[in-house]
Design an enzyme around this catalytic site. Structure first.
Site, short mmCIF file in Angstrom:
data_model
loop_
_atom_site.label_atom_id
_atom_site.label_comp_id
_atom_site.label_asym_id
_atom_site.label_seq_id
_atom_site.Cartn_x
_atom_site.Cartn_y
_atom_site.Cartn_z
N HIS A 4 0.83 -1.20 0.00
CA HIS A 4 0.00 0.00 0.00
C HIS A 4 0.87 1.26 0.00
O HIS A 4 1.54 1.56 0.98
CB HIS A 4 -0.89 -0.04 1.25
CG HIS A 4 -1.82 1.11 1.39
ND1 HIS A 4 -1.71 2.06 2.39
CD2 HIS A 4 -2.90 1.47 0.65
CE1 HIS A 4 -2.68 2.93 2.28
NE2 HIS A 4 -3.42 2.61 1.24
N GLU A 23 1.43 -0.66 -5.11
CA GLU A 23 0.36 0.28 -5.43
C GLU A 23 0.85 1.72 -5.58
O GLU A 23 1.32 2.31 -4.62
CB GLU A 23 -0.70 0.30 -4.31
CG GLU A 23 -1.87 1.20 -4.67
CD GLU A 23 -2.57 1.84 -3.48
OE1 GLU A 23 -1.94 2.05 -2.43
OE2 GLU A 23 -3.76 2.12 -3.61
N ASP A 31 -0.80 5.39 -6.18
CA ASP A 31 -1.98 6.24 -6.40
C ASP A 31 -1.55 7.31 -7.40
O ASP A 31 -0.41 7.78 -7.35
CB ASP A 31 -2.41 6.92 -5.08
CG ASP A 31 -2.96 5.92 -4.07
OD1 ASP A 31 -3.75 5.05 -4.46
OD2 ASP A 31 -2.60 6.04 -2.88
N HIS A 52 -0.97 10.31 -3.24
CA HIS A 52 -2.25 9.85 -2.71
C HIS A 52 -3.32 10.94 -2.77
O HIS A 52 -4.47 10.67 -3.09
CB HIS A 52 -2.11 9.36 -1.27
CG HIS A 52 -3.43 8.95 -0.68
ND1 HIS A 52 -4.23 9.82 0.04
CD2 HIS A 52 -4.09 7.78 -0.73
CE1 HIS A 52 -5.32 9.18 0.40
NE2 HIS A 52 -5.28 7.94 -0.04
N GLU A 90 -4.05 3.17 -8.81
CA GLU A 90 -5.37 3.74 -8.53
C GLU A 90 -5.47 5.13 -9.14
O GLU A 90 -4.61 5.98 -8.88
CB GLU A 90 -5.62 3.83 -7.02
CG GLU A 90 -7.00 4.45 -6.73
CD GLU A 90 -7.27 4.76 -5.26
OE1 GLU A 90 -6.50 4.30 -4.38
OE2 GLU A 90 -8.25 5.47 -5.01
O1 G3P Z 1 -6.65 1.66 -2.99
C1 G3P Z 1 -6.81 0.86 -1.87
C2 G3P Z 1 -6.54 1.73 -0.75
O2 G3P Z 1 -5.29 2.28 -1.01
C3 G3P Z 1 -7.61 2.77 -0.71
O3 G3P Z 1 -7.30 3.69 0.21
O4 G3P Z 1 -7.07 6.07 0.52
O5 G3P Z 1 -5.10 4.60 0.78
O6 G3P Z 1 -6.00 5.10 -1.47
P1 G3P Z 1 -6.31 4.92 -0.03
CA CA Z 2 -5.00 3.64 -3.00
#
Ligand code: G3P
Ligand code: CA
Length: 350
Positions: free
Chosen positions: A67, A94, A96, A109, A191
Site C-alpha cells: 500500500h 500500489e 496512487d 495519494h 489507482e
Molecule cells: O486503494 C486501496 C486503498 O489504497 C484505498 O485507500 O485512501 O489509501 O488510497 P487509499
Molecule cells: Ca489507493
C-alpha cells in the site's frame, strides 16, 4: 480529453431503479466476451507472480499488495518505498495517481500536496482560495522541486533523507527493471485518484492512463496488473475505450457503495470488474460479502492493514491477517507492511 460522454457519476444508482439497466444490458454480450478474456488474464498474472518467485511470491493464490509502497517504513509513494516493498516480497505495488498541470501522471495519494511535501514553504503563494495547494496547479518541473516527507507521526523521521515525487512512468520502470534484474515478476496496482475531479480540471485521466499502460506492455497480459478506482464511471470509460486490464472497484463508505455491497450489486459489478477492494471494516460488519463476491466471480482485496494502527481488540497485525485470510477468505490485501504479510502467508498458507 478523451471526448467520450461516459456515464454520469450517478449511473450506478440508475442500475437499480431501471433507468440505467438498458445501457448495462446492451453491453452484455461484449461484457461476457471481455470478461472471460480478463479472467484468463488474471489467471495468467497469478501464474506469473507465482512461478516468477520461488521463495517470495503468492502462495495459496493470496497476494500481498504494498500500500503506497512499504509505507510503514519509508515515506509513501517514493521510489525508495516501492523498492523496499519489492525487496520485502510484495506481489503487487500500489501507486496512487494524480495529474500535474502539464498532464504528467505522478504518484501521489492526495490531489493536494501539503500533507506529504514541503509545498507550503517552497511555493507559499500558489494555494487556491481554499488555502490548499493542488498538484493540478503545478507543472511537473515544479513538483520536482518539492521534498517529500512522511505523512504519519512515529514513522520515518521528517528531517533527513531526501525524497521526491516520482512519475508513474518512473515507478513502472523501477518495477520492470527489478523484475529483470531480480528475476521475479511483481505487478503494479495503480489507482486513479479523484478522476471526476481531474476531469473537471481539464485533466481527464482514463485515456492518457491507458496510453501509458499500453506503452509499457501491460495490454498483452505478460505483466500482472490491477487497475482500481473508488469511482465507477472511469472503470466504465476504460472498458469503453477497449481496456483489457483487470479492474477493481474500491468500496468505501456511503450509499452508492452500500448498494454495490449486496448480492445483486456484486453480480452487476461483475459485468464490469474483476474484483472489489472494500474497506476492511465492511468485511468485519458483513463477512458474507466475501462469499457473495466469490459467488459472483469477484476477487476480494480489502484495505488497509497497518501494524501501527490496529483495530480495537486486535493485538497484532498477524492476528488480523489470520482473521482475514483464514476466517474470511480474502484473496489478498493492501498493507503498509508487506514484509509482515509475506512472512505470514509463507508460514501459514502453504
Ligand atoms: O486503494 C486501496 C486503498 O489504497 C484505498 O485507500 O485512501 O489509501 O488510497 P487509499
Ligand atoms: Ca489507493
Amino acid at each position: 480529453m478523451d471526448g467520450l460522454p461516459g456515464p454520469s457519476p450517478g449511473s450506478w444508482q440508475n442500475d437499480f431503479d431501471g433507468q440505467g439497466a438498458r445501457s448495462m444490458e446492451s453491453k452484455g454480450e461484449r461484457s461476457v466476451q471481455t470478461r472471460w478474456r480478463r479472467r484468463l488474464q488474471c489467471l495468467a498474472a497469478a501464474f506469473l507472480v507465482s512461478v516468477g518467485s520461488p521463495s517470495l511470491g503468492a502462495d495459496d493464490g493470496r497476494i500481498v499488495i504494498a500500500h503506497r509502497g512499504a509505507s510503514g517504513y519509508l515515506p509513501e509513494h517514493t521510489l525508495a518505498a516501492y523498492a523496499m516493498a519489492y525487496a520485502q516480497g510484495a506481489d503487487y505495488i500500489e501507486p496512487d495517481l494524480a495529474r500535474t498541470r502539464d498532464g504528467a501522471f505522478i504518484c501521489l495519494h492526495d490531489i493536494r500536496l501539503e500533507a506529504t511535501t514541503d509545498v507550503e514553504s517552497r511555493f507559499p503563494d500558489r494555494h487556491r482560495a481554499d488555502g490548499r495547494w493542488y498538484a493540478a496547479d503545478f507543472d511537473l518541473a515544479e513538483i520536482r522541486q518539492l521534498r517529500v516527507h512522511e505523512r504519519l507521526e512515529g514513522r520515518f523521521p521528517r528531517q533527513g533523507a531526501r525524497f521526491f515525487v516520482p512519475t508513474f512512468e518512473e515507478m513502472i520502470e523501477l518495477v520492470q527493471g527489478l523484475n529483470s534484474s531480480v528475476g521475479r515478476t511483481v505487478g503494479i496496482y495503480p489507482e486513479l485518484k479523484s478522476p471526476a475531479w481531474h476531469r473537471e480540471q481539464g485533466l481527464a485521466m482514463e485515456e492518457p492512463f491507458l496510453e501509458v499502460m499500453q506503452r509499457y506492455g501491460f495490454y498483452d497480459g505478460s505483466a500482472p496488473v490491477f487497475v482500481q478506482s473508488f469511482e465507477l464511471a472511469p472503470l466504465e470509460r476504460m472498458r469503453a475505450l477497449g481496456s483489457p486490464l483487470p479492474q477493481i472497484m474500491l468500496m468505501g463508505r456511503g450509499p452508492v457503495f452500500d448498494a454495490m455491497a449486496t448480492r445483486r450489486g456484486l453480480a452487476k459489478l461483475a459485468e464490469l470488474v474483476d474484483g472489489i477492494g472494500p474497506a476492511k471494516e465492511r468485511l468485519v460488519e458483513n463477512p458474507e460479502l466475501v462469499t457473495w463476491a466469490h459467488s459472483a466471480g469477484l476477487l476480494v482485496h480489502p484495505y488497509t492493514f497497518r501494524a501501527d494502527s490496529l483495530p480495537p481488540g486486535v493485538e497484532t497485525l498477524e492476528d488480523e491477517l489470520r482473521s482475514f485470510f483464514v476466517d474470511l477468505g480474502v484473496d489478498g490485501l493492501f498493507t503498509d507492511f508487506p514484509d509482515r504479510a509475506r512472512v505470514w502467508i509463507d508460514r501459514n498458507l502453504h
